[in-house]
Design a protein around this motif. Structure first.
Motif, mmCIF file in Angstrom:
data_model
loop_
_atom_site.group_PDB
_atom_site.id
_atom_site.type_symbol
_atom_site.label_atom_id
_atom_site.label_comp_id
_atom_site.label_asym_id
_atom_site.label_seq_id
_atom_site.Cartn_x
_atom_site.Cartn_y
_atom_site.Cartn_z
ATOM 1 N N UNK A 161 31.709 27.851 17.363
ATOM 2 C CA UNK A 161 30.433 27.676 16.672
ATOM 3 C C UNK A 161 30.403 26.350 15.921
ATOM 4 N N UNK A 162 31.547 25.927 15.360
ATOM 5 C CA UNK A 162 31.596 24.634 14.679
ATOM 6 C C UNK A 162 31.325 23.503 15.661
ATOM 7 N N UNK A 163 31.907 23.596 16.862
ATOM 8 C CA UNK A 163 31.676 22.574 17.871
ATOM 9 C C UNK A 163 30.214 22.520 18.290
ATOM 10 N N UNK A 164 29.610 23.696 18.486
ATOM 11 C CA UNK A 164 28.202 23.749 18.903
ATOM 12 C C UNK A 164 27.297 23.164 17.821
ATOM 13 N N UNK A 165 27.534 23.534 16.563
ATOM 14 C CA UNK A 165 26.684 23.046 15.487
ATOM 15 C C UNK A 165 26.829 21.542 15.305
ATOM 16 N N UNK A 166 28.055 21.012 15.447
ATOM 17 C CA UNK A 166 28.245 19.570 15.343
ATOM 18 C C UNK A 166 27.497 18.847 16.453
ATOM 19 N N UNK A 167 27.553 19.414 17.656
ATOM 20 C CA UNK A 167 26.885 18.783 18.787
ATOM 21 C C UNK A 167 25.366 18.799 18.608
ATOM 22 N N UNK A 168 24.807 19.939 18.236
ATOM 23 C CA UNK A 168 23.355 20.050 18.083
ATOM 24 C C UNK A 168 22.854 19.165 16.941
ATOM 25 N N UNK A 169 23.517 19.253 15.784
ATOM 26 C CA UNK A 169 23.080 18.440 14.649
ATOM 27 C C UNK A 169 23.339 16.965 14.907
ATOM 28 N N UNK A 170 24.434 16.639 15.615
ATOM 29 C CA UNK A 170 24.718 15.238 15.925
ATOM 30 C C UNK A 170 23.614 14.622 16.759
ATOM 31 N N UNK A 171 23.169 15.334 17.786
ATOM 32 C CA UNK A 171 22.084 14.818 18.618
ATOM 33 C C UNK A 171 20.789 14.727 17.819
ATOM 34 N N UNK A 172 20.509 15.754 17.019
ATOM 35 C CA UNK A 172 19.280 15.726 16.233
ATOM 36 C C UNK A 172 19.235 14.556 15.262
ATOM 37 N N UNK A 173 20.370 14.289 14.597
ATOM 38 C CA UNK A 173 20.419 13.189 13.631
ATOM 39 C C UNK A 173 20.360 11.839 14.330
ATOM 40 N N UNK A 174 21.077 11.704 15.453
ATOM 41 C CA UNK A 174 21.074 10.434 16.173
ATOM 42 C C UNK A 174 19.672 10.088 16.675
ATOM 43 N N UNK A 175 18.902 11.089 17.049
ATOM 44 C CA UNK A 175 17.544 10.850 17.541
ATOM 45 C C UNK A 175 16.586 10.407 16.431
ATOM 46 N N UNK A 176 17.070 10.376 15.184
ATOM 47 C CA UNK A 176 16.246 9.892 14.076
ATOM 48 C C UNK A 176 16.290 8.368 13.950
ATOM 49 N N UNK A 177 16.982 7.687 14.855
ATOM 50 C CA UNK A 177 17.129 6.234 14.766
ATOM 51 C C UNK A 177 15.788 5.494 14.657
ATOM 52 N N UNK A 178 14.777 5.789 15.499
ATOM 53 C CA UNK A 178 13.503 5.064 15.357
ATOM 54 C C UNK A 178 12.848 5.263 13.992
ATOM 55 N N UNK A 179 12.996 6.455 13.417
ATOM 56 C CA UNK A 179 12.394 6.719 12.110
ATOM 57 C C UNK A 179 13.063 5.873 11.033
ATOM 58 N N UNK A 180 14.386 5.800 11.075
ATOM 59 C CA UNK A 180 15.117 4.986 10.091
ATOM 60 C C UNK A 180 14.720 3.519 10.218
ATOM 61 N N UNK A 181 14.674 3.013 11.444
ATOM 62 C CA UNK A 181 14.295 1.618 11.658
ATOM 63 C C UNK A 181 12.857 1.382 11.211
ATOM 64 N N UNK A 182 11.983 2.341 11.477
ATOM 65 C CA UNK A 182 10.581 2.200 11.085
ATOM 66 C C UNK A 182 10.434 2.099 9.572
#
Length: 256
Positions: A161-182
């Motif tokens: 479950x730790x691996x799954x949560x890291x993977x899901x949250x990691x992808x979700x956070x990484x996809x915030x890149x355009x928002x941070x740059x904006x």
């Protein structure tokens, strides 16, 4: 042509800032607590744990995930409830942060940041869904079929479950890149010229990040992670150009 000078909002005394910050933090904590209680009900009645375990079921040969302590299922449920509560409370927490920072921003900055927050929610959901539907199954197919001639699986629910949560949250956070740059572009901290000049460095960083987040076959899983991140970086450059162009047009507009 004369430039438009937009005055900054009147400054609030320092003690009033601290008092407002205290109440914002208290409301945010209260939202997290209430949403965590709701998250516990969701985990118990909406099969959240079963949903996260489902991707590994085909590799268990009809078995179940193991646990090592009698208290593991209870505390694992609490952790999932807290994680669900944080996700549910995130709009309220973001609103509190925005309400605290908004008075210090110019109207042009607020007009850019507000839509970017909605964009951030959409991108986070897209990242999590992509990780769950595509990346997690491919990662499991690679890892669960590796060295099977010498090793026997005995999957414990906690580390899984730790691996799954890291993977899901990691992808979700990484996809915030355009928002941070904006947001950084709206505040004048980065420019599209700077982002374009660092494109090669960004690709190298994206490759390293994709290799860490996706412990699978380089040709499939890692490349699938790299391509969206590169596209998101290019989208960030495009959004930054829009923000800078709008700011320049406002600065060059004649005064009324």
């Amino acid at each position: 042509m004369a430039k438009v000078n937009v005055p900054r909002p009147a400054e609030m005394p320092f003690l009033d800032h601290l008092e407002e910050l205290r109440w914002r933090v208290l409301w945010s904590l209260l939202a997290v607590i209430v949403c965590s209680i709701g998250g516990y009900l969701l985990v118990q009645h909406m099969r959240v744990m079963q949903l996260l375990i489902e991707p590994i079921q085909p590799f268990l040969n009809g078995g179940k995930l193991k646990y090592l302590s009698p208290t593991d299922p209870f505390f694992l449920t609490l952790k999932l409830a807290l994680a669900t509560g944080l996700v549910l409370a995130s709009p309220i927490v973001i609103y509190q942060i925005w309400s605290f920072l908004a008075p210090a921003l110019m109207p042009s900055e607020r007009r850019v940041i507000v839509p970017s927050l909605y964009l951030g929610v959409v991108l986070f959901i897209v990242g999590v869904v992509m990780a769950y539907e595509l990346v997690l199954p491919m990662t499991l197919r690679f890892t669960m079929n590796f060295q099977t001639d010498f090793l026997e699986q005995n999957i414990v629910v906690g580390p899984y479950m730790s691996m799954v949560m890291r993977l899901l949250l990691g992808f979700g956070i990484v996809f915030e890149l355009p928002v941070v740059i904006l947001i950084l572009s709206a505040m004048g901290l980065v420019t599209p010229q700077f982002l374009a000049s660092k494109r090669r460095h960004a690709i190298v960083g994206i490759t390293a990040l994709a290799s860490v987040l996706t412990p699978g076959d380089v040709i499939t899983v890692t490349v699938m992670m790299m391509l969206p991140l590169i596209l998101l970086y290019e989208l960030s450059i495009f959004l930054s150009r829009l923000v800078v162009r709008r700011r320049e047009n406002l600065a060059a507009a004649p005064a009324d």
